[in-house]
Design a protein around this motif. Structure first.
Motif, PDB file in Angstrom:
ATOM      1  N   ARG A 194       0.867  -1.186   0.000  1.00 18.16           N
ATOM      2  CA  ARG A 194       0.000   0.000   0.000  1.00 18.16           C
ATOM      3  C   ARG A 194       0.899   1.229   0.000  1.00 18.16           C
ATOM      4  O   ARG A 194       1.977   1.225   0.600  1.00 18.16           O
ATOM      5  N   GLY A 195       0.414   2.301  -0.625  1.00 14.79           N
ATOM      6  CA  GLY A 195       1.235   3.483  -0.791  1.00 14.79           C
ATOM      7  C   GLY A 195       1.163   4.451   0.382  1.00 14.79           C
ATOM      8  O   GLY A 195       0.096   4.658   0.967  1.00 14.79           O
ATOM      9  N   VAL A 196       2.301   5.036   0.700  1.00 12.71           N
ATOM     10  CA  VAL A 196       2.410   6.131   1.666  1.00 12.71           C
ATOM     11  C   VAL A 196       3.010   7.315   0.922  1.00 12.71           C
ATOM     12  O   VAL A 196       4.084   7.209   0.328  1.00 12.71           O
ATOM     13  N   ALA A 197       2.334   8.441   0.958  1.00 13.12           N
ATOM     14  CA  ALA A 197       2.724   9.604   0.177  1.00 13.12           C
ATOM     15  C   ALA A 197       3.881  10.361   0.814  1.00 13.12           C
ATOM     16  O   ALA A 197       4.120  10.278   2.019  1.00 13.12           O
ATOM     17  N   CYS A 198       4.567  11.133  -0.027  1.00  8.61           N
ATOM     18  CA  CYS A 198       5.480  12.163   0.437  1.00  8.61           C
ATOM     19  C   CYS A 198       5.301  13.359  -0.493  1.00  8.61           C
ATOM     20  O   CYS A 198       4.732  13.232  -1.585  1.00  8.61           O
ATOM     21  N   VAL A 199       5.755  14.538  -0.045  1.00  8.60           N
ATOM     22  CA  VAL A 199       5.535  15.760  -0.815  1.00  8.60           C
ATOM     23  C   VAL A 199       6.717  16.696  -0.628  1.00  8.60           C
ATOM     24  O   VAL A 199       7.573  16.491   0.238  1.00  8.60           O
ATOM     25  N   ASP A 200       6.739  17.758  -1.445  1.00 12.79           N
ATOM     26  CA  ASP A 200       7.763  18.787  -1.352  1.00 12.79           C
ATOM     27  C   ASP A 200       7.366  19.784  -0.270  1.00 12.79           C
ATOM     28  O   ASP A 200       6.478  20.618  -0.457  1.00 12.79           O
ATOM     29  N   LEU A 201       8.027  19.684   0.863  1.00 11.80           N
ATOM     30  CA  LEU A 201       7.678  20.484   2.028  1.00 11.80           C
ATOM     31  C   LEU A 201       7.826  21.984   1.764  1.00 11.80           C
ATOM     32  O   LEU A 201       7.125  22.799   2.375  1.00 11.80           O
ATOM     33  N   ALA A 202       8.710  22.363   0.858  1.00  8.46           N
ATOM     34  CA  ALA A 202       9.004  23.773   0.604  1.00  8.46           C
ATOM     35  C   ALA A 202       7.925  24.476  -0.207  1.00  8.46           C
ATOM     36  O   ALA A 202       7.967  25.707  -0.355  1.00  8.46           O
ATOM     37  N   LYS A 203       6.965  23.708  -0.743  1.00 11.74           N
ATOM     38  CA  LYS A 203       5.898  24.286  -1.563  1.00 11.74           C
ATOM     39  C   LYS A 203       4.552  23.892  -0.960  1.00 11.74           C
ATOM     40  O   LYS A 203       3.899  22.950  -1.419  1.00 11.74           O
ATOM     41  N   PRO A 204       4.115  24.596   0.097  1.00  8.70           N
ATOM     42  CA  PRO A 204       2.969  24.129   0.895  1.00  8.70           C
ATOM     43  C   PRO A 204       1.678  23.929   0.111  1.00  8.70           C
ATOM     44  O   PRO A 204       0.974  22.936   0.333  1.00  8.70           O
ATOM     45  N   VAL A 205       1.329  24.863  -0.780  1.00  9.52           N
ATOM     46  CA  VAL A 205       0.066  24.723  -1.508  1.00  9.52           C
ATOM     47  C   VAL A 205       0.122  23.527  -2.453  1.00  9.52           C
ATOM     48  O   VAL A 205      -0.787  22.684  -2.480  1.00  9.52           O
ATOM     49  N   ALA A 206       1.215  23.436  -3.208  1.00  2.00           N
ATOM     50  CA  ALA A 206       1.385  22.284  -4.100  1.00  2.00           C
ATOM     51  C   ALA A 206       1.476  20.984  -3.309  1.00  2.00           C
ATOM     52  O   ALA A 206       0.987  19.938  -3.761  1.00  2.00           O
ATOM     53  N   ALA A 207       2.083  21.040  -2.129  1.00  6.43           N
ATOM     54  CA  ALA A 207       2.218  19.841  -1.298  1.00  6.43           C
ATOM     55  C   ALA A 207       0.860  19.324  -0.856  1.00  6.43           C
ATOM     56  O   ALA A 207       0.601  18.112  -0.882  1.00  6.43           O
ATOM     57  N   VAL A 208      -0.026  20.210  -0.441  1.00  3.34           N
ATOM     58  CA  VAL A 208      -1.371  19.793  -0.037  1.00  3.34           C
ATOM     59  C   VAL A 208      -2.123  19.210  -1.225  1.00  3.34           C
ATOM     60  O   VAL A 208      -2.808  18.175  -1.102  1.00  3.34           O
ATOM     61  N   ARG A 209      -1.999  19.832  -2.387  1.00  2.00           N
ATOM     62  CA  ARG A 209      -2.653  19.289  -3.577  1.00  2.00           C
ATOM     63  C   ARG A 209      -2.132  17.891  -3.910  1.00  2.00           C
ATOM     64  O   ARG A 209      -2.904  16.989  -4.259  1.00  2.00           O
ATOM     65  N   GLU A 210      -0.815  17.708  -3.798  1.00  2.00           N
ATOM     66  CA  GLU A 210      -0.231  16.404  -4.106  1.00  2.00           C
ATOM     67  C   GLU A 210      -0.663  15.353  -3.087  1.00  2.00           C
ATOM     68  O   GLU A 210      -0.924  14.194  -3.442  1.00  2.00           O
ATOM     69  N   LEU A 211      -0.750  15.734  -1.821  1.00  2.00           N
ATOM     70  CA  LEU A 211      -1.236  14.807  -0.808  1.00  2.00           C
ATOM     71  C   LEU A 211      -2.667  14.383  -1.121  1.00  2.00           C
ATOM     72  O   LEU A 211      -3.000  13.186  -1.049  1.00  2.00           O
ATOM     73  N   ARG A 212      -3.503  15.326  -1.462  1.00  2.00           N
ATOM     74  CA  ARG A 212      -4.890  14.997  -1.799  1.00  2.00           C
ATOM     75  C   ARG A 212      -4.949  14.056  -3.004  1.00  2.00           C
ATOM     76  O   ARG A 212      -5.723  13.094  -3.013  1.00  2.00           O
TER      77      ARG A 212
END
Length: 274
Positions: A84-102
């Motif tokens: 099963r997948g666990v996400a990660c994101v670019d912490l330095a880009k908060p808006v894009a990070a939230v979109r990628e998490l979603r």
């Protein structure tokens, strides 16, 4: 007894051969990968220890993805239901990070977010994390992070349970937090934080059962039996290696089931079967 591995990753060459893992390669005797590791090799390593579900994580750092979310989704697709997948994101880009998490949760079916603080050299109380905490709480997925000293060649301060995890749990009481790598040498702090906050958990990744600190074993045997999850940190340690001396902990059957799978199934909403 079936197992859920709460902290593992199927590596890419970018991840496994990174210079920051040189210390881990020295400790484990593992060499550099010369070609990508087949997913079937990871599936076989999980199956050898009766791991029904491995939570395979993406890795993002300041220089970009070492394992991208889309790569993890492909690994999951090839795993015959084992990953099963666990996400990660670019912490330095908060808006894009939230979109990628979603996207990872709602479109790719991922079950959690993991950020490794030492990779960013930013503690979990840094403001860049806070939009992601709110998003995790809203999406109903746990936030997974590393606690304790840093094996790779990076500073360890970001892994302190107190004040960092304690403060995050105070600020976000709706957020489920899973703290990987036991917290050593601050294991007693980590236990105190898990006791204090109902949604804070500990996973045992990066340690074999024979190396669990005595205070963690005591906690697992007693009041912490619903607070500790098994993790391996594969491929650094295989699940079979991590569990080789589990019997020496003298856990009763109920505690063993909770530790190996029951707690993880509840925390990550995995259901009763893989």
């Amino acid at each position: 007894m079936p197992v859920v591995d709460a902290w593992m990753q199927h590596p890419t060459l970018r991840h496994s051969n990174h210079e920051m893992f040189e210390s881990l390669r020295r400790w484990t005797g593992m060499g550099m990968l010369e070609e990508p590791l087949p997913v079937k090799t990871t599936v076989a390593a999980l199956a050898a220890a009766d791991v029904e579900i491995g939570l395979s994580a993406a890795w993002y750092g300041p220089q970009g993805p070492l394992i991208s979310n889309d790569e993890v989704a492909e690994f999951v697709a090839q795993s015959e239901g084992r990953l099963r997948g666990v996400a990660c994101v670019d912490l330095a880009k908060p808006v894009a990070a939230v979109r990628e998490l979603r996207r990872a949760v709602e479109e790719l079916g991922f079950v959690a977010l993991r950020i490794v603080p030492w990779l960013w050299q930013l503690p979990p109380t840094d403001r860049l994390y806070y939009p992601l905490y709110a998003a995790c709480a809203e999406l109903g997925v746990p936030f997974c992070t590393q606690v304790g000293h840093t094996g790779p060649l990076r500073p360890s301060e970001t892994g302190r349970p107190i004040p960092y995890i304690d403060q995050v749990a105070i600020d976000f009481p709706e957020l489920t937090i899973v703290c990987g790598h036991i917290g050593y040498p601050w294991t007693t702090e980590m236990i105190a934080v898990a006791d204090k906050h109902p949604r804070v958990y500990i996973d045992t990744s990066a340690y074999t059962a024979r190396r669990y600190p005595p205070e963690l074993v005591e906690y697992l045997r007693g009041r912490g039996r619903r607070k500790v999850l098994f993790g391996s940190n594969y491929p650094m340690i295989t699940p079979a290696q991590a569990l080789e001396h589990l019997a020496d902990l003298r856990l009763d059957d109920e505690t063993t089931e909770l530790f190996l799978s029951g707690n993880a199934r509840s925390v990550f909403r995995l259901g009763n079967q893989s």
